[in-house]
Each structure stands twice: as structure tokens, then as C-alpha cells.
Design a protein around this motif. Structure first.
Motif, PDB file in Angstrom:
ATOM      1  N   LEU A 175      41.554  38.678  34.235  1.00 13.02           N
ATOM      2  CA  LEU A 175      41.767  38.376  32.820  1.00 13.02           C
ATOM      3  C   LEU A 175      40.723  39.051  31.944  1.00 13.02           C
ATOM      4  CD1 LEU A 175      42.681  34.573  33.024  1.00 13.02           C
ATOM      5  CD2 LEU A 175      44.228  36.528  32.837  1.00 13.02           C
ATOM      6  N   GLU A 176      39.475  39.068  32.390  1.00  8.16           N
ATOM      7  CA  GLU A 176      38.423  39.682  31.580  1.00  8.16           C
ATOM      8  C   GLU A 176      38.589  41.190  31.486  1.00  8.16           C
ATOM      9  OE1 GLU A 176      34.438  38.525  32.200  1.00  8.16           O
ATOM     10  OE2 GLU A 176      34.835  36.437  31.663  1.00  8.16           O
ATOM     11  N   SER A 177      39.230  41.785  32.475  1.00 11.71           N
ATOM     12  CA  SER A 177      39.503  43.227  32.423  1.00 11.71           C
ATOM     13  C   SER A 177      40.912  43.505  31.913  1.00 11.71           C
ATOM     14  CB  SER A 177      39.310  43.857  33.805  1.00 11.71           C
ATOM     15  OG  SER A 177      40.163  43.240  34.759  1.00 11.71           O
ATOM     16  N   LYS A 178      41.579  42.462  31.383  1.00 13.57           N
ATOM     17  CA  LYS A 178      42.912  42.557  30.782  1.00 13.57           C
ATOM     18  C   LYS A 178      43.979  43.006  31.776  1.00 13.57           C
ATOM     19  CE  LYS A 178      41.069  41.472  26.824  1.00 13.57           C
ATOM     20  NZ  LYS A 178      39.695  41.241  27.261  1.00 13.57           N
ATOM     21  N   LYS A 179      43.773  42.694  33.062  1.00 13.62           N
ATOM     22  CA  LYS A 179      44.778  42.999  34.087  1.00 13.62           C
ATOM     23  C   LYS A 179      45.682  41.765  34.232  1.00 13.62           C
ATOM     24  CE  LYS A 179      41.524  45.991  36.559  1.00 13.62           C
ATOM     25  NZ  LYS A 179      42.070  47.274  36.126  1.00 13.62           N
ATOM     26  N   ILE A 180      46.614  41.643  33.305  1.00 17.17           N
ATOM     27  CA  ILE A 180      47.408  40.416  33.203  1.00 17.17           C
ATOM     28  C   ILE A 180      48.397  40.278  34.351  1.00 17.17           C
ATOM     29  CG2 ILE A 180      49.050  39.147  31.772  1.00 17.17           C
ATOM     30  CD1 ILE A 180      47.755  40.394  29.332  1.00 17.17           C
ATOM     31  N   ASP A 181      49.119  41.354  34.667  1.00 18.40           N
ATOM     32  CA  ASP A 181      50.163  41.252  35.697  1.00 18.40           C
ATOM     33  C   ASP A 181      49.611  40.848  37.061  1.00 18.40           C
ATOM     34  OD1 ASP A 181      52.383  41.756  34.057  1.00 18.40           O
ATOM     35  OD2 ASP A 181      52.023  43.904  34.141  1.00 18.40           O
ATOM     36  N   PRO A 182      48.517  41.471  37.539  1.00 16.05           N
ATOM     37  CA  PRO A 182      47.956  41.002  38.818  1.00 16.05           C
ATOM     38  C   PRO A 182      47.526  39.539  38.763  1.00 16.05           C
ATOM     39  CG  PRO A 182      47.063  43.158  38.263  1.00 16.05           C
ATOM     40  CD  PRO A 182      47.818  42.682  37.059  1.00 16.05           C
ATOM     41  N   ALA A 183      46.965  39.106  37.628  1.00 15.80           N
ATOM     42  CA  ALA A 183      46.558  37.703  37.495  1.00 15.80           C
ATOM     43  C   ALA A 183      47.758  36.784  37.650  1.00 15.80           C
ATOM     44  CB  ALA A 183      45.879  37.477  36.144  1.00 15.80           C
ATOM     45  N   ILE A 184      48.872  37.144  37.018  1.00 16.27           N
ATOM     46  CA  ILE A 184      50.089  36.328  37.117  1.00 16.27           C
ATOM     47  C   ILE A 184      50.598  36.301  38.550  1.00 16.27           C
ATOM     48  CG2 ILE A 184      52.509  36.177  36.414  1.00 16.27           C
ATOM     49  CD1 ILE A 184      51.672  37.320  33.700  1.00 16.27           C
ATOM     50  N   GLN A 185      50.582  37.452  39.216  1.00 19.33           N
ATOM     51  CA  GLN A 185      51.063  37.509  40.592  1.00 19.33           C
ATOM     52  C   GLN A 185      50.223  36.626  41.523  1.00 19.33           C
ATOM     53  OE1 GLN A 185      51.345  42.065  40.387  1.00 19.33           O
ATOM     54  NE2 GLN A 185      52.775  41.559  42.015  1.00 19.33           N
ATOM     55  N   ILE A 186      48.910  36.669  41.335  1.00 17.10           N
ATOM     56  CA  ILE A 186      48.022  35.854  42.178  1.00 17.10           C
ATOM     57  C   ILE A 186      48.279  34.372  41.926  1.00 17.10           C
ATOM     58  CG2 ILE A 186      45.613  35.243  42.619  1.00 17.10           C
ATOM     59  CD1 ILE A 186      44.943  38.219  41.938  1.00 17.10           C
ATOM     60  N   VAL A 187      48.408  34.001  40.661  1.00 15.66           N
ATOM     61  CA  VAL A 187      48.684  32.604  40.326  1.00 15.66           C
ATOM     62  C   VAL A 187      50.003  32.163  40.967  1.00 15.66           C
ATOM     63  CG1 VAL A 187      49.320  31.049  38.434  1.00 15.66           C
ATOM     64  CG2 VAL A 187      47.332  32.550  38.197  1.00 15.66           C
ATOM     65  N   ARG A 188      51.007  33.003  40.882  1.00 14.33           N
ATOM     66  CA  ARG A 188      52.310  32.634  41.444  1.00 14.33           C
ATOM     67  C   ARG A 188      52.251  32.476  42.958  1.00 14.33           C
ATOM     68  NH1 ARG A 188      55.940  36.603  37.553  1.00 14.33           N
ATOM     69  NH2 ARG A 188      56.332  35.038  35.916  1.00 14.33           N
ATOM     70  N   MET A 189      51.510  33.341  43.632  1.00 12.12           N
ATOM     71  CA  MET A 189      51.422  33.227  45.085  1.00 12.12           C
ATOM     72  C   MET A 189      50.681  31.960  45.500  1.00 12.12           C
ATOM     73  SD  MET A 189      51.050  37.086  46.632  1.00 12.12           S
ATOM     74  CE  MET A 189      49.923  37.774  45.445  1.00 12.12           C
ATOM     75  N   LEU A 190      49.678  31.577  44.714  1.00 12.96           N
ATOM     76  CA  LEU A 190      48.990  30.324  45.016  1.00 12.96           C
ATOM     77  C   LEU A 190      49.889  29.124  44.733  1.00 12.96           C
ATOM     78  CD1 LEU A 190      45.476  31.155  43.516  1.00 12.96           C
ATOM     79  CD2 LEU A 190      46.072  31.017  45.934  1.00 12.96           C
ATOM     80  N   LEU A 191      50.583  29.164  43.590  1.00 12.75           N
ATOM     81  CA  LEU A 191      51.467  28.058  43.231  1.00 12.75           C
ATOM     82  C   LEU A 191      52.598  27.885  44.234  1.00 12.75           C
ATOM     83  CD1 LEU A 191      51.841  28.611  39.371  1.00 12.75           C
ATOM     84  CD2 LEU A 191      50.570  26.787  40.496  1.00 12.75           C
ATOM     85  N   SER A 192      53.068  29.003  44.796  1.00 11.26           N
ATOM     86  CA  SER A 192      54.200  28.930  45.718  1.00 11.26           C
ATOM     87  C   SER A 192      53.862  28.156  46.984  1.00 11.26           C
ATOM     88  CB  SER A 192      54.660  30.350  46.089  1.00 11.26           C
ATOM     89  OG  SER A 192      53.707  30.992  46.910  1.00 11.26           O
ATOM     90  N   ARG A 193      52.564  27.986  47.251  1.00 10.56           N
ATOM     91  CA  ARG A 193      52.140  27.203  48.410  1.00 10.56           C
ATOM     92  C   ARG A 193      51.563  25.855  47.991  1.00 10.56           C
ATOM     93  NH1 ARG A 193      55.049  28.690  52.081  1.00 10.56           N
ATOM     94  NH2 ARG A 193      53.748  27.366  53.394  1.00 10.56           N
ATOM     95  N   GLY A 194      51.857  25.443  46.743  1.00 11.15           N
ATOM     96  CA  GLY A 194      51.412  24.134  46.304  1.00 11.15           C
ATOM     97  C   GLY A 194      49.963  24.072  45.902  1.00 11.15           C
ATOM     98  N   ILE A 195      49.351  25.218  45.620  1.00 11.54           N
ATOM     99  CA  ILE A 195      47.929  25.262  45.254  1.00 11.54           C
ATOM    100  C   ILE A 195      47.811  25.746  43.820  1.00 11.54           C
ATOM    101  CG2 ILE A 195      45.685  26.282  45.754  1.00 11.54           C
ATOM    102  CD1 ILE A 195      46.787  26.697  48.624  1.00 11.54           C
ATOM    103  N   SER A 196      47.222  24.948  42.974  1.00  9.16           N
ATOM    104  CA  SER A 196      47.052  25.316  41.571  1.00  9.16           C
ATOM    105  C   SER A 196      45.652  25.855  41.329  1.00  9.16           C
ATOM    106  CB  SER A 196      47.279  24.108  40.669  1.00  9.16           C
ATOM    107  OG  SER A 196      48.620  23.688  40.708  1.00  9.16           O
ATOM    108  N   PRO A 197      45.539  26.954  40.614  1.00 14.70           N
ATOM    109  CA  PRO A 197      44.209  27.388  40.176  1.00 14.70           C
ATOM    110  C   PRO A 197      43.593  26.314  39.278  1.00 14.70           C
ATOM    111  CG  PRO A 197      45.852  29.118  39.848  1.00 14.70           C
ATOM    112  CD  PRO A 197      46.601  27.870  40.175  1.00 14.70           C
ATOM    113  N   GLY A 198      42.311  26.442  38.999  1.00 12.43           N
ATOM    114  CA  GLY A 198      41.649  25.484  38.131  1.00 12.43           C
ATOM    115  C   GLY A 198      42.264  25.455  36.748  1.00 12.43           C
TER     116      GLY A 198
END
Length: 491
Positions: A175-198
Motif C-alpha cells: 500500500l505504501e508503494s501504491k501496489k494496490i492489485d498485489p495487496a488485494i490479491q494477498i488479502v483475498r488469498m488470506l480471506l479465502s482460508r478464513g484468515i483476516s488481515p488486521g
């Protein structure tokens, strides 16, 4: 690729368990000692842990002048993972002395060790370094650099007995380097296993997405993160929400819609916040008041103000400026002054925004003397008005046939605080000078305007035509009229 690795390494094929962050805490047996490993590793571990800091590094350098490969480094670091600061010193020493060609694996190992030891800032700095390192390892690959780092962190997670927030740090770096798409992908992969980022990480993603791609994009990822749209995500993996939105989440959503001019959506988000029993804070009220002020619904804005006070929330400078600006917008300058006085009595200092609202309001009402007094007071307090405020002041003075005074205001602003006159400022002054038949001064100002990159428009031409007609110089006026028509036709 990263998704399959996530499933294989973080969630191996064993008896199903409810999705939980506790999946991250699993680690392999740790009863292996350095003596059971490669002799090089056991020797280095012994030297690092037993010798004093002043002698250990020089002694290691003498024994291993050619350094270590990245795999050896990772194994050594794992044996001293319970002393994360020592592991970090070892990493930095090998890096500084060029004794190890660190790759993503070795970076991931030390990052996990630091995360495990709750050394967040150091882990975050190395994640940013790892993203740069991944560039050299991603030649010919279409996978983004942050996703390569994510893949490597997943592979090494269990071995290092790491902490879940390591992935929050990676998302933050994206996010700090404005790489939005990778951030979204990482969040989605974590969420898909029932794990929420902070929650703070989720809020940061919503804020940045709203700013960069619009409020609706932020709203969509909000609904996805908090499981408001569906029970099943990609790969038919059920998701269980681990967190609930907080007031900062709703503030980010409301602010996004307000900035996009979608003020009706602000009220919708406000209602959703109430439905989830989330208590608004002072900033929440300021955003809702600003939305009503934008629509010139000052009665509703006052009701929100009273509700905020009834809840025991003391308005801050943002809330006061919001109401002052709203009343100035609708021409109720007396009410704006009342709020300004109340702000002062509450011990809150006026800001540049306070002055700008009031100056614009007085100009709108035609009270240029009051506007000028505020402008001079503003300059004494070393505030710098925006271009739009200067335009309002210059226009108001010109409309009152105080053109020379307006000209002096503009020149003084240029000298004292580097004001760059806008096209509108030049237009108002030229029109005023032409109305007073000061055509020579108007021509000089028009030449200056062209020198600043502004082209004469129809308003400028009309002002000069009217000025020459007043002087009885019909020939010049006709030439200007023809030139204006040629300009409009692109000739």
C-alpha cells in the motif's frame, strides 16, 4: 501459484479444522540441535552464541572468508531464532561484508524471525528490501514482486514459527508503494482460508482504494473483506469473518463518497454504521455535516451538530470549519460568525480554512471591507490563502469598482507569499480596468497574462472591445471583434 503454496504450506491436508489464525502457530519439532546438522552450521551457531560481540564477527570472517550460501544462512538463523536481534545482526553483517548472496528464501527467514520476536519495524524494512530482491528473481515471470515475496513467506512460515502479522506488514508495504492489485490479491488469498488481515490494514486498503479508484471500489473491497456479499469465495472455500468494521472503516468509506461528490451515499454509510452498533466519533460527525453543507442543507447539518454535542463529543476545528463554510456557502454570514466566535471561546484557534470561508462569505455578500480586514488579519498570522480565495477577493473588489485596490492586493500577494495569479484573477482585473477605460494598464496586464501561459479568451476580448467602444475607438474595437471570431474558428 502462490495460492496453491498457501494451501499446501499453511494448511496441509490433514483432518479439517475450523478456519483460524491459530493455523499459523503450527511448527515442526524443534528438538534438532546444531550437532545434528551440517558441521559448518553447528560451528557458526556455536561461535555466534558463545563468543563476545567484539570477537565473534572477526573470528567468523577468518574461518569463512568466502562466506555462506543463502540456505546455510537460513539454517544458522533458525538455530538462533530465539534471539532475533542477534539473528538480525548476523544478517546485516553478512550483507555488509558481502558474505552471502541473500535471496528471497534467506530474506523470508530473517523476516519471520523478526516477526516472531515482535520486531515489527525491522521486519517491515526487510520486507521492502525483499520486494526489491524479488525483481532479480522474477525475470521472465509475470507474477508481481510482492506476490513472489508472499509466496516465499508462505513457504518458510511454518519452519520459522512466525507470527500472522507478517502478512499485514507485506500488505502495508504494498500500500505504501501504491501496489494496490498485489495487496488485494494477498488479502483475498488470506480471506479465502478464513484468515483476516488486521483491521488497521483492511482500513488502509479501503482508504487507498477509495482515493485511487473511487469510493465505489473502496466500498466493494469493504463488503468483500467483511463478508457482506457472499458466504463462499473462490475455490468454494468457506470464509468466516474474523473481524468487524470499526468507526475508522466507516469514516474511510464516508470520506471517499464525500470526496467523489456522492453525498447521498455518505448518509447510507452512516446508517449502516448505526445498524452495526458502531459509535461514530467526532470526525464521523464532521463528514456527515460536510455532506449536508455540500447540499446546502444547513438545518440537517445543525441537527447533526446538536446530536454530536448531546453525545458528549466536543467539536474540533474541523467540525467548526465545516459549519462555518456551510453557512458562508448559503450566505448566512451572521451564523458563520457566531460559530467562529464560539470556536474562539472554546479555546480553538482559527485556521487558514476559517479565514478563507469567512472571506469568501463576505465577498459573496458584498461586504468587501469586512473581507479585507479578515484578509489582512490572515496575513498577519502568516496564513496563505488559496487561489480560489484570492479570486473571490479580487473579483469582489473589481465588482465594487475598487480595481486599483484589487491590483495592489494581487501584487502584494505575489511579493509577500509567492501567489501565482490565476486566469480568473487576470480576467477580473482586466475587465475592471477596461470598464474604467484604463486600457494601457489593461494591455500591460494582458501581456503579463500571456507570458504566464494564459491565452486571451472571449471574456478578455469582450472587455477590451467594450473599453475601446467607451473611448469611441470603433476601429480598434472592430479589429478585436474580428480577431476574437477568428480565434473561435481556429484561424
Amino acid at each position: 501459484m502462490a495460492f496453491q503454496i498457501l494451501r499446501r504450506n499453511l494448511f496441509p491436508a490433514t483432518k479439517p479444522r475450523p478456519p483460524s489464525v491459530s493455523h499459523f502457530s503450527s511448527s515442526p519439532p524443534s528438538d534438532q540441535t546444531p550437532s545434528q546438522t551440517n558441521p559448518l552450521i553447528s560451528d557458526v551457531v556455536s561461535i555466534i552464541t558463545n563468543l563476545r560481540s567484539k570477537t565473534r564477527w572477526s573470528y567468523l570472517r577468518s574461518l569463512y572468508p568466502h562466506g555462506f550460501d543463502s540456505n546455510d544462512f537460513s539454517q544458522i538463523a533458525l538455530h538462533i531464532k530465539n534471539n532475533p536481534r542477534l539473528a538480525l545482526r548476523f544478517f546485516l553483517w553478512t550483507q555488509h561484508k558481502s558474505l552471502c548472496n541473500h535471496n528471497l528464501q534467506s530474506h523470508s527467514t530473517i523476516i519471520h524471525i523478526l516477526a516472531r520476536g515482535r520486531l515489527r519495524s525491522q521486519a517491515y524494512d526487510l520486507i521492502r528490501t525483499a520486494i526489491r530482491v524479488s525483481e532479480s528473481e522474477s525475470i521472465g515471470s509475470h507474477e508481481s514482486k510482492p506476490l513472489k515475496v508472499f509466496e516465499s513467506l508462505v513457504k518458510t512460515y511454518r519452519q520459522c514459527d512466525s507470527a500472522p502479522f507478517v502478512f499485514d506488514l507485506l500488505i502495508k508495504a504494498c500500500l505504501e508503494s501504491k501496489k494496490i492489485d498485489p495487496a488485494i490479491q494477498i488479502v483475498r488469498m488470506l480471506l479465502s482460508r478464513g484468515i483476516s488481515p488486521g483491521l488497521s490494514t483492511c482500513n488502509a486498503l479501503i482508504r487507498l482504494l477509495s482515493q485511487r479508484r473511487g469510493a465505489y471500489a473502496g466500498y466493494e473491497i469493504y463488503r468483500e473483506i467483511f463478508g457482506l456479499d457472499c458466504e463462499v469465495l473462490e475455490h468454494n472455500v468457506k470464509r468466516v469473518a474474523r473481524i468487524s468494521p470499526n468507526v475508522e472503516t466507516f469514516n474511510a468509506l464516508m470520506l471517499g463518497f464525500y470526496r467523489d461528490g456522492l453525498v447521498e451515499k455518505v448518509k447510507e454509510i452512516w446508517d449502516q454504521m448505526a445498524d452495526l452498533n458502531c459509535c461514530p466519533n467526532g470526525y464521523s460527525y464532521s463528514i456527515l455535516m460536510a455532506a449536508y453543507c455540500e447540499q446546502e442543507k444547513m438545518n440537517e447539518a445543525e441537527e447533526v451538530w446538536e446530536e454530536m454535542r448531546a453525545k458528549g463529543l466536543e467539536p474540533d476545528v474541523v467540525a467548526y470549519n465545516t459549519m462555518i463554510g456551510g453557512f458562508c456557502r448559503v450566505g448566512e454570514i451572521e451564523m458563520a460568525e457566531e460559530f467562529s466566535k464560539e470556536m474562539g471561546l472554546s479555546g480553538i484557534e482559527s485556521t487558514d480554512a476559517t479565514y478563507e470561508h469567512l472571506i469568501t462569505g463576505y465577498c459573496k455578500m458584498g461586504n468587501l471591507d469586512a473581507a479585507m480586514l479578515l484578509y489582512k488579519d490572515m496575513l498577519r498570522k502568516d496564513f496563505r490563502p488559496e487561489g480560489s480565495t484570492m479570486d473571490s477577493l479580487i473579483r469582489g473588489l473589481c465588482d465594487e469598482s475598487r480595481v486599483l485596490e484589487a491590483f495592489e492586493v494581487m501584487r502584494g500577494a505575489v511579493v509577500h507569499f509567492g501567489f501565482c495569479p490565476t486566469e480568473k484573477s487576470y480576467e477580473f482585473l482586466i475587465r475592471g480596468l477596461c470598464e474604467e477605460e484604463k486600457l494601457e494598464e489593461a494591455l500591460k496586464l494582458q501581456a503579463e497574462m500571456v507570458g504566464k501561459g494564459f491565452k486571451p479568451n472571449s471574456e478578455i476580448y469582450s472587455a477590451f472591445i467594450s473599453g475601446y467602444m467607451k473611448q469611441g475607438n470603433k476601429e480598434v474595437a472592430e479589429r478585436l471583434r474580428n480577431e476574437m471570431l477568428d480565434t473561435r474558428n481556429g484561424n
